[in-house]
Design a protein around this motif. Sequence first.
Motif, mmCIF file in Angstrom:
data_model
loop_
_atom_site.group_PDB
_atom_site.id
_atom_site.type_symbol
_atom_site.label_atom_id
_atom_site.label_comp_id
_atom_site.label_asym_id
_atom_site.label_seq_id
_atom_site.Cartn_x
_atom_site.Cartn_y
_atom_site.Cartn_z
ATOM 1 N N LYS A 47 -29.521 -22.725 10.170
ATOM 2 C CA LYS A 47 -28.365 -22.973 11.241
ATOM 3 C C LYS A 47 -29.065 -24.889 11.508
ATOM 4 C CE LYS A 47 -27.514 -21.815 15.800
ATOM 5 N NZ LYS A 47 -27.361 -21.503 17.068
ATOM 6 N N PRO A 48 -27.630 -25.123 11.660
ATOM 7 C CA PRO A 48 -28.045 -26.643 12.372
ATOM 8 C C PRO A 48 -27.920 -26.675 13.590
ATOM 9 C CG PRO A 48 -25.664 -27.026 11.899
ATOM 10 C CD PRO A 48 -26.318 -25.518 11.174
ATOM 11 N N ARG A 49 -29.546 -27.953 14.095
ATOM 12 C CA ARG A 49 -29.504 -27.645 15.589
ATOM 13 C C ARG A 49 -30.362 -29.062 16.372
ATOM 14 N NH1 ARG A 49 -30.611 -23.540 18.023
ATOM 15 N NH2 ARG A 49 -31.612 -24.682 20.085
ATOM 16 N N THR A 50 -30.211 -30.313 15.045
ATOM 17 C CA THR A 50 -30.570 -31.139 15.284
ATOM 18 C C THR A 50 -29.706 -32.467 15.098
ATOM 19 O OG1 THR A 50 -32.255 -31.913 13.930
ATOM 20 C CG2 THR A 50 -33.494 -30.678 15.419
ATOM 21 N N GLU A 55 -26.540 -34.067 9.967
ATOM 22 C CA GLU A 55 -26.944 -34.896 8.566
ATOM 23 C C GLU A 55 -26.545 -34.759 7.017
ATOM 24 O OE1 GLU A 55 -25.997 -38.119 8.561
ATOM 25 O OE2 GLU A 55 -25.152 -38.833 10.063
ATOM 26 N N ARG A 56 -28.121 -33.674 7.601
ATOM 27 C CA ARG A 56 -28.676 -32.836 6.378
ATOM 28 C C ARG A 56 -27.069 -32.327 5.672
ATOM 29 N NH1 ARG A 56 -30.268 -28.328 4.729
ATOM 30 N NH2 ARG A 56 -31.102 -27.719 2.891
ATOM 31 N N LEU A 57 -26.220 -31.755 6.542
ATOM 32 C CA LEU A 57 -25.863 -30.655 6.589
ATOM 33 C C LEU A 57 -24.362 -31.585 5.831
ATOM 34 C CD1 LEU A 57 -23.916 -27.748 6.852
ATOM 35 C CD2 LEU A 57 -23.088 -28.611 8.875
ATOM 36 N N GLN A 58 -23.557 -32.862 6.526
ATOM 37 C CA GLN A 58 -23.234 -33.406 5.918
ATOM 38 C C GLN A 58 -23.234 -33.597 4.349
ATOM 39 O OE1 GLN A 58 -20.052 -34.595 7.319
ATOM 40 N NE2 GLN A 58 -19.537 -36.685 5.162
ATOM 41 N N GLU A 504 -27.421 -29.125 24.110
ATOM 42 C CA GLU A 504 -28.165 -28.395 24.632
ATOM 43 C C GLU A 504 -28.594 -28.358 22.494
ATOM 44 O OE1 GLU A 504 -28.236 -25.323 27.078
ATOM 45 O OE2 GLU A 504 -28.044 -26.462 28.540
ATOM 46 N N SER A 505 -27.613 -28.159 21.838
ATOM 47 C CA SER A 505 -27.979 -27.889 20.530
ATOM 48 C C SER A 505 -28.761 -29.186 19.653
ATOM 49 C CB SER A 505 -26.458 -27.373 19.406
ATOM 50 O OG SER A 505 -25.698 -28.351 19.815
ATOM 51 N N TRP A 506 -28.342 -30.404 20.380
ATOM 52 C CA TRP A 506 -29.033 -31.179 19.069
ATOM 53 C C TRP A 506 -30.317 -31.516 20.544
ATOM 54 C CZ3 TRP A 506 -25.803 -35.332 17.346
ATOM 55 C CH2 TRP A 506 -24.498 -35.463 16.366
ATOM 56 N N GLU A 507 -31.203 -31.118 19.684
ATOM 57 C CA GLU A 507 -32.856 -31.397 20.315
ATOM 58 C C GLU A 507 -34.272 -32.731 19.758
ATOM 59 O OE1 GLU A 507 -34.798 -28.124 18.105
ATOM 60 O OE2 GLU A 507 -33.829 -26.746 19.924
#
Length: 648
Positions: A47-50, A55-58, A504-507
Amino acid sequence: MQMIDSFKQAIKQVGKVEKVWLTSFTIDIEFIETYLLPIIVDDANNKPRTHMDYERLQQLYVEAGIDVRVFCDKRFLEGEASSRLKRTSIPVHGVLPSLGAPKNKRFTEDSLFHPKVIYIQGEEGAVLGAGSANLTVSGWGRNREVFKFVAVNSKKLSTSIYEFFKGTFKSANVKDFDRKRLPNLGNSETEEVEFHHSFSDTNFINRMITADSRELTVWSPYFSKSISSFIDKIESITNNREITYRIVPDLVNGKTIRSAADESLKQHLQSQKITFHKRPEAIEADEFAMVHAKIWATEKDIAIGSWNFTQPGCNLISGNSSRSSNDGGNSINVEAGLIFSAAEAPCLYGEMIDKPQFSDRSELEREKLEVPSLPPFNVQVTLDWQQLSYQLNVSNLLCADELKQYTLTLPGVKSPVAIEPAESGQTLKVNDEQALINNRRFFIKKGDEIESSGFIIETNKDYRRSQKFEDLTNLIDAAALSMDHENSQRLVYRFSASPDDNSESWEDKQIEVNRESPTASYFKLFLACQNFSKRLEEIAQTPKSARKKERQLKKFDQILLSMPGCLLEWVEKANEQQDDSVYSWFIAEEVKQLVQLAQQYRAQLANDNFDWSRFNINQQKPSQLSPELISWIRTEGNYTGAIEKETR
């Protein structure tokens, strides 16, 4: 979220995924990118958070080459939905039903794009999902919804899906709809399930209610302002006045139905022509959860989809009322859903509500749907990553004088852009590529006030660089050692933290890039550039077939523009290091020579208008070298063919 599990199963069912088309009334782009996109690209366990996660998901999304599309009502897309930060390049299209209205349909400016449909196609089959859940956290995790996935196993079903998306693409003014029929990937011609939608020729009410229908059960959270008047319209258009209505409503604050009572309704309640019911005991109740499900059932069929118990929601054409009353008048919404045979239908209603409470005028006003307004013209913004340019398409224009009041603000373009009457497209070059890395929104302003905003559609996404080397030294080291650039440990992501990024999900925040002077030796510099020139030469070998030549050109352009350690990155890092030192002068000369070689090699693969202006070097004259010495070095180093004007 139970629907997440169902979505995973649907993705798994089709094998290698090729297409995922999703429609919704409203969307939460963060929900789509955080929960659905990882499943689509087979990365559900991460699950992407940062920043780096997204960017990895992209990268995974681009590498997978899956045709992912999101469609929602344009008025809601350009309202609150577009204020959310969009982290990937999946295209989100705003739909206005009136743009693609067939002559025999009543799609007007009041019509809403309201279907909740998911089409998934892969190498091993296709799956269609439809129901009541919007692409939001509430729709998939909080509300009581109904949603069903079915295998696409008949020509009739695939044809109906094709017609629905053909109308959707047209209403979104999206030109690249594949005109080839969607494949019938199953082996059954049975008609156990039907996909019904507002672009079809048959009206939903006429499809559901026949002359011998005697009972209709409806789950709906929203109703016409006058339920009795709406029922009169149903019975008039179906010529059937023998029906009884069993309605399972969502209750506002657990008490009131979103409609008003009148004398006619009271008579229907007294005669029990209309009764209101709780949910069946078998269905788990939660008094705090909204029951957003929409179900229509007769003795013969059960329909689950997006149809509310309203005139525009079930596609009836009648009267001249406005949308605010839920009567809709002469307009209909775009709706869709699945219709199943009800041969063994369960009982869909529970205990009767003895004394149903209805909303008063003030409650109806509070519950009324507030539809955001749009500027009096339609703007679409497309970014081409290969050309690094925007294309603007503007339609439904005002007169020229009124249009002058509006401007468009685009990331990477320094000044506000005048909106010109050019439906065929206006092209703008991007000044600052870095500004595009995590900003995917445009703004329409009237004077100094923001009137609207929307998401930019990105094309040629595989030319968007997401990674770079930490500094010039690491770039030189990797090239000198002929390392695998794409798997180097010295790569960082190119994102830049936005000042208004409060999610908040971007840590993590922006990575501090080392800007110290390069420490690589002259020998390493020359060896690195020599190795890079060999890579250019190898990739530029002209293949014999046209198809292979096309693939070779793309590979060559990626080493110029988008791969980590590409030629454009050499140019950028050379410009960052420019001062009056001898070392930076040599860097500039070496990179200019690489650019010249690239121009020669690419000319063998294509004769087009490739933009080389992005590869200019702003070279400074070294303070320690005389003009005579510079001239001698250029001759000895074979730099003479790459001379450009120096910055004095």
